[in-house]
Design a protein around this motif. Structure first.
Motif, short mmCIF file in Angstrom:
data_model
loop_
_atom_site.label_atom_id
_atom_site.label_comp_id
_atom_site.label_asym_id
_atom_site.label_seq_id
_atom_site.Cartn_x
_atom_site.Cartn_y
_atom_site.Cartn_z
N ASP A 6 0.82 -1.21 0.00
CA ASP A 6 0.00 0.00 0.00
C ASP A 6 0.86 1.26 0.00
O ASP A 6 0.55 2.23 -0.68
N LYS A 7 1.95 1.23 0.77
CA LYS A 7 2.85 2.39 0.81
C LYS A 7 3.54 2.58 -0.54
O LYS A 7 3.64 3.71 -1.03
N LEU A 8 3.98 1.49 -1.14
CA LEU A 8 4.63 1.58 -2.45
C LEU A 8 3.68 2.12 -3.51
O LEU A 8 4.06 2.97 -4.33
N ILE A 9 2.45 1.65 -3.49
CA ILE A 9 1.45 2.14 -4.45
C ILE A 9 1.17 3.61 -4.20
O ILE A 9 1.07 4.41 -5.14
N GLY A 10 1.05 4.00 -2.94
CA GLY A 10 0.80 5.41 -2.60
C GLY A 10 1.92 6.31 -3.09
O GLY A 10 1.66 7.39 -3.66
N ASP A 11 3.16 5.87 -2.88
CA ASP A 11 4.31 6.65 -3.36
C ASP A 11 4.31 6.75 -4.88
O ASP A 11 4.59 7.81 -5.45
N ALA A 12 4.00 5.65 -5.54
CA ALA A 12 3.97 5.64 -7.01
C ALA A 12 2.88 6.58 -7.53
O ALA A 12 3.10 7.34 -8.48
N LYS A 13 1.72 6.53 -6.91
CA LYS A 13 0.62 7.42 -7.33
C LYS A 13 1.00 8.89 -7.14
O LYS A 13 0.69 9.73 -7.98
N ALA A 14 1.69 9.19 -6.05
CA ALA A 14 2.12 10.57 -5.81
C ALA A 14 3.10 11.02 -6.89
O ALA A 14 3.01 12.15 -7.39
#
Length: 173
Positions: A45-53
């Protein structure tokens, strides 16, 4: 070296020798470190959040004036996460998020034909991924909305988008 030769070599090693080799690989190659970091503590979830940002920042930058709008930024994340074996649902979510962000961008900024062609490729990859992992039920509404925006914004290559989109709706018949 073939896979069978590698298996034979590894089976001949003692446990301590094998541990030393793996630690050496971990220290020498960033890809091995990334793999083990992900395997033992995925934090998807953190990796996806960083990628989306980062993807959002490509189109709607916070610190610079001009957007770069590079598809390659999203593609690097998608390739990396795919290689790591990330959950297909999260990967599909990221792929569609990239398209949705690009559409928000194209609604307020003029874009060129290369942009449309690039997004067509992204859409094709996203649809293929969703179908491959049987995630149509979870993502059909988002794919429909993306296709509707292609038509509404009068994107280039709309017929190609329609052809690709029709592969997701055929399963409903």
């Amino acid at each position: 070296m073939s896979k069978s030769a590698l298996k034979k070599y590894l089976s001949s090693l003692k446990k301590r020798e094998l541990e030393i080799q793996i630690l050496d690989l971990y220290e020498r190659f960033p890809q091995v470190k990334t793999f083990y970091d992900f395997a033992f503590n995925p934090k998807e979830d953190k990796l996806i959040g960083d990628a989306k940002a980062r993807i959002s920042n490509e189109y709607f930058p916070r610190k610079r004036k001009r957007p770069r709008a590079r598809r390659s930024v999203a593609q690097k994340f998608i390739r990396k996460f795919s290689t790591l074996g990330m959950d297909p649902y999260l990967l599909a979510d990221l792929m569609l998020y990239n398209l949705e962000t690009a559409q928000r961008f194209s609604a307020v900024r003029k874009v060129n034909e290369a942009f449309y062609k690039s997004m067509l490729r992204s859409y094709s990859e996203a649809v293929s991924h969703v179908i491959l992992h049987s995630l149509e039920n979870e993502f059909q509404n988002r794919m429909d909305h993306i296709y509707a925006q292609v038509r509404e914004q009068d994107w280039g290559f709309a017929d190609e988008f329609e052809r690709i989109h029709s592969t997701t709706t055929l399963k409903e018949l």
